[in-house]
Motif scaffolding. Structure first.
Motif, PDB file in Angstrom:
ATOM      1  N   LYS A  93      -6.108  20.251  -6.147  1.00  0.00           N
ATOM      2  CA  LYS A  93      -6.018  21.575  -6.794  1.00  0.00           C
ATOM      3  C   LYS A  93      -5.981  21.443  -8.310  1.00  0.00           C
ATOM      4  CE  LYS A  93      -3.551  24.238  -3.311  1.00  0.00           C
ATOM      5  NZ  LYS A  93      -2.279  24.927  -3.029  1.00  0.00           N
ATOM      6  N   LEU A  94      -5.344  20.388  -8.804  1.00  0.00           N
ATOM      7  CA  LEU A  94      -5.245  20.189 -10.251  1.00  0.00           C
ATOM      8  C   LEU A  94      -6.607  20.035 -10.902  1.00  0.00           C
ATOM      9  CD1 LEU A  94      -2.222  17.735 -10.485  1.00  0.00           C
ATOM     10  CD2 LEU A  94      -2.260  20.170 -11.067  1.00  0.00           C
ATOM     11  N   ILE A  95      -7.565  19.493 -10.171  1.00  0.00           N
ATOM     12  CA  ILE A  95      -8.901  19.278 -10.730  1.00  0.00           C
ATOM     13  C   ILE A  95      -9.512  20.600 -11.155  1.00  0.00           C
ATOM     14  CG2 ILE A  95     -11.254  18.502 -10.212  1.00  0.00           C
ATOM     15  CD1 ILE A  95      -9.946  16.402  -8.340  1.00  0.00           C
ATOM     16  N   GLY A  96      -9.384  21.621 -10.323  1.00  0.00           N
ATOM     17  CA  GLY A  96      -9.947  22.921 -10.647  1.00  0.00           C
ATOM     18  C   GLY A  96      -9.121  23.712 -11.641  1.00  0.00           C
ATOM     19  N   LEU A 114      -8.572   9.550  -6.273  1.00  0.00           N
ATOM     20  CA  LEU A 114      -8.579  10.997  -6.457  1.00  0.00           C
ATOM     21  C   LEU A 114      -9.960  11.561  -6.139  1.00  0.00           C
ATOM     22  CD1 LEU A 114      -7.146  13.582  -7.241  1.00  0.00           C
ATOM     23  CD2 LEU A 114      -7.700  13.085  -9.636  1.00  0.00           C
ATOM     24  N   GLY A 115     -11.006  10.864  -6.539  1.00  0.00           N
ATOM     25  CA  GLY A 115     -12.362  11.303  -6.226  1.00  0.00           C
ATOM     26  C   GLY A 115     -12.613  11.346  -4.727  1.00  0.00           C
ATOM     27  N   ARG A 116     -12.089  10.359  -4.016  1.00  0.00           N
ATOM     28  CA  ARG A 116     -12.239  10.342  -2.557  1.00  0.00           C
ATOM     29  C   ARG A 116     -11.495  11.514  -1.933  1.00  0.00           C
ATOM     30  NH1 ARG A 116      -9.409   5.828  -0.204  1.00  0.00           N
ATOM     31  NH2 ARG A 116     -10.555   4.665  -1.761  1.00  0.00           N
ATOM     32  N   TRP A 117     -10.286  11.808  -2.403  1.00  0.00           N
ATOM     33  CA  TRP A 117      -9.539  12.963  -1.887  1.00  0.00           C
ATOM     34  C   TRP A 117     -10.310  14.248  -2.150  1.00  0.00           C
ATOM     35  CZ3 TRP A 117      -4.005  11.789  -4.156  1.00  0.00           C
ATOM     36  CH2 TRP A 117      -3.466  10.681  -3.491  1.00  0.00           C
ATOM     37  N   TYR A 118     -10.924  14.331  -3.329  1.00  0.00           N
ATOM     38  CA  TYR A 118     -11.695  15.524  -3.695  1.00  0.00           C
ATOM     39  C   TYR A 118     -12.905  15.685  -2.765  1.00  0.00           C
ATOM     40  CZ  TYR A 118     -14.303  18.769  -6.668  1.00  0.00           C
ATOM     41  OH  TYR A 118     -14.997  19.850  -7.141  1.00  0.00           O
ATOM     42  N   ARG A 119     -13.651  14.620  -2.548  1.00  0.00           N
ATOM     43  CA  ARG A 119     -14.807  14.670  -1.648  1.00  0.00           C
ATOM     44  C   ARG A 119     -14.385  15.018  -0.227  1.00  0.00           C
ATOM     45  NH1 ARG A 119     -15.914  10.075  -4.386  1.00  0.00           N
ATOM     46  NH2 ARG A 119     -15.311   8.793  -2.620  1.00  0.00           N
ATOM     47  N   ARG A 133       0.850  -1.191   0.000  1.00  0.00           N
ATOM     48  CA  ARG A 133       0.000   0.000   0.000  1.00  0.00           C
ATOM     49  C   ARG A 133       0.885   1.241   0.000  1.00  0.00           C
ATOM     50  NH1 ARG A 133      -5.027   0.367   3.728  1.00  0.00           N
ATOM     51  NH2 ARG A 133      -6.209   0.844   1.892  1.00  0.00           N
ATOM     52  N   ARG A 134       0.584   2.147  -0.937  1.00  0.00           N
ATOM     53  CA  ARG A 134       1.319   3.408  -0.992  1.00  0.00           C
ATOM     54  C   ARG A 134       0.650   4.417  -0.073  1.00  0.00           C
ATOM     55  NH1 ARG A 134       1.598   5.068  -7.093  1.00  0.00           N
ATOM     56  NH2 ARG A 134      -0.614   4.666  -6.895  1.00  0.00           N
ATOM     57  N   LEU A 135       1.452   5.206   0.592  1.00  0.00           N
ATOM     58  CA  LEU A 135       0.944   6.247   1.469  1.00  0.00           C
ATOM     59  C   LEU A 135       1.250   7.609   0.854  1.00  0.00           C
ATOM     60  CD1 LEU A 135       2.109   4.809   4.904  1.00  0.00           C
ATOM     61  CD2 LEU A 135      -0.137   4.634   3.845  1.00  0.00           C
ATOM     62  N   PHE A 136       0.291   8.508   0.939  1.00  0.00           N
ATOM     63  CA  PHE A 136       0.446   9.839   0.365  1.00  0.00           C
ATOM     64  C   PHE A 136       0.280  10.876   1.466  1.00  0.00           C
ATOM     65  CE2 PHE A 136      -1.158   7.069  -2.953  1.00  0.00           C
ATOM     66  CZ  PHE A 136      -0.274   7.327  -3.994  1.00  0.00           C
ATOM     67  N   SER A 137       1.139  11.877   1.445  1.00  0.00           N
ATOM     68  CA  SER A 137       1.051  12.934   2.452  1.00  0.00           C
ATOM     69  C   SER A 137      -0.157  13.823   2.172  1.00  0.00           C
ATOM     70  CB  SER A 137       2.329  13.777   2.446  1.00  0.00           C
ATOM     71  OG  SER A 137       2.382  14.566   1.265  1.00  0.00           O
ATOM     72  N   GLU A 138      -0.576  14.548   3.188  1.00  0.00           N
ATOM     73  CA  GLU A 138      -1.700  15.480   3.031  1.00  0.00           C
ATOM     74  C   GLU A 138      -1.366  16.539   1.985  1.00  0.00           C
ATOM     75  OE1 GLU A 138      -4.785  15.269   4.287  1.00  0.00           O
ATOM     76  OE2 GLU A 138      -4.114  13.343   5.051  1.00  0.00           O
ATOM     77  N   ASN A 139      -0.118  16.944   1.898  1.00  0.00           N
ATOM     78  CA  ASN A 139       0.294  17.947   0.919  1.00  0.00           C
ATOM     79  C   ASN A 139       0.111  17.435  -0.507  1.00  0.00           C
ATOM     80  OD1 ASN A 139       1.399  20.501   0.177  1.00  0.00           O
ATOM     81  ND2 ASN A 139       3.318  19.452  -0.293  1.00  0.00           N
ATOM     82  N   ILE A 140       0.482  16.205  -0.756  1.00  0.00           N
ATOM     83  CA  ILE A 140       0.319  15.614  -2.087  1.00  0.00           C
ATOM     84  C   ILE A 140      -1.160  15.534  -2.438  1.00  0.00           C
ATOM     85  CG2 ILE A 140       0.538  13.444  -3.375  1.00  0.00           C
ATOM     86  CD1 ILE A 140       3.291  13.119  -2.075  1.00  0.00           C
ATOM     87  N   LYS A 141      -1.989  15.140  -1.468  1.00  0.00           N
ATOM     88  CA  LYS A 141      -3.425  15.051  -1.704  1.00  0.00           C
ATOM     89  C   LYS A 141      -4.002  16.416  -2.061  1.00  0.00           C
ATOM     90  CE  LYS A 141      -4.017  11.213   1.512  1.00  0.00           C
ATOM     91  NZ  LYS A 141      -4.660  10.780   2.753  1.00  0.00           N
ATOM     92  N   ARG A 142      -3.614  17.452  -1.302  1.00  0.00           N
ATOM     93  CA  ARG A 142      -4.105  18.813  -1.582  1.00  0.00           C
ATOM     94  C   ARG A 142      -3.697  19.278  -2.969  1.00  0.00           C
ATOM     95  NH1 ARG A 142      -2.943  19.787   3.822  1.00  0.00           N
ATOM     96  NH2 ARG A 142      -0.837  20.437   3.293  1.00  0.00           N
ATOM     97  N   GLU A 143      -2.452  19.028  -3.344  1.00  0.00           N
ATOM     98  CA  GLU A 143      -1.968  19.454  -4.657  1.00  0.00           C
ATOM     99  C   GLU A 143      -2.696  18.713  -5.778  1.00  0.00           C
ATOM    100  OE1 GLU A 143       0.073  22.033  -5.274  1.00  0.00           O
ATOM    101  OE2 GLU A 143      -0.017  22.365  -3.119  1.00  0.00           O
TER     102      GLU A 143
END
Length: 63
Positions: free
Chosen positions: A18-21, A41-46, A5-15
């Motif tokens: 942001k790309l979606i918009g 990505l959809g879950r991070w967005y929600r 399982r890969r782990l992603f930091s909160e900063n990576i999720k926020r960035e």
């Protein structure tokens, strides 16, 4: 053998969110470019939108 399982930091999720918009591309295309699943990505967005709503006092009410 199971995938690790890969782990992603909160900063990576926020960035990523942001790309979606900014790009005007679909979530699926952005996720593909980032090498992650569109559902992830959809879950991070929600999650980001729910967190923003709670921060300004707009909790969602389900009927």
């Amino acid at each position: 053998m199971a995938r690790e399982r890969r782990l992603f930091s909160e900063n990576i999720k926020r960035e990523a969110v942001k790309l979606i918009g900014q790009l005007g591309a679909s979530k699926a295309a952005i996720a593909r470019d980032l090498g992650i699943g569109a559902n992830l990505l959809g879950r991070w967005y929600r999650d980001a939108n729910v967190d923003a709503d709670v921060a300004v006092g707009r909790e969602k009410v389900s009927a």
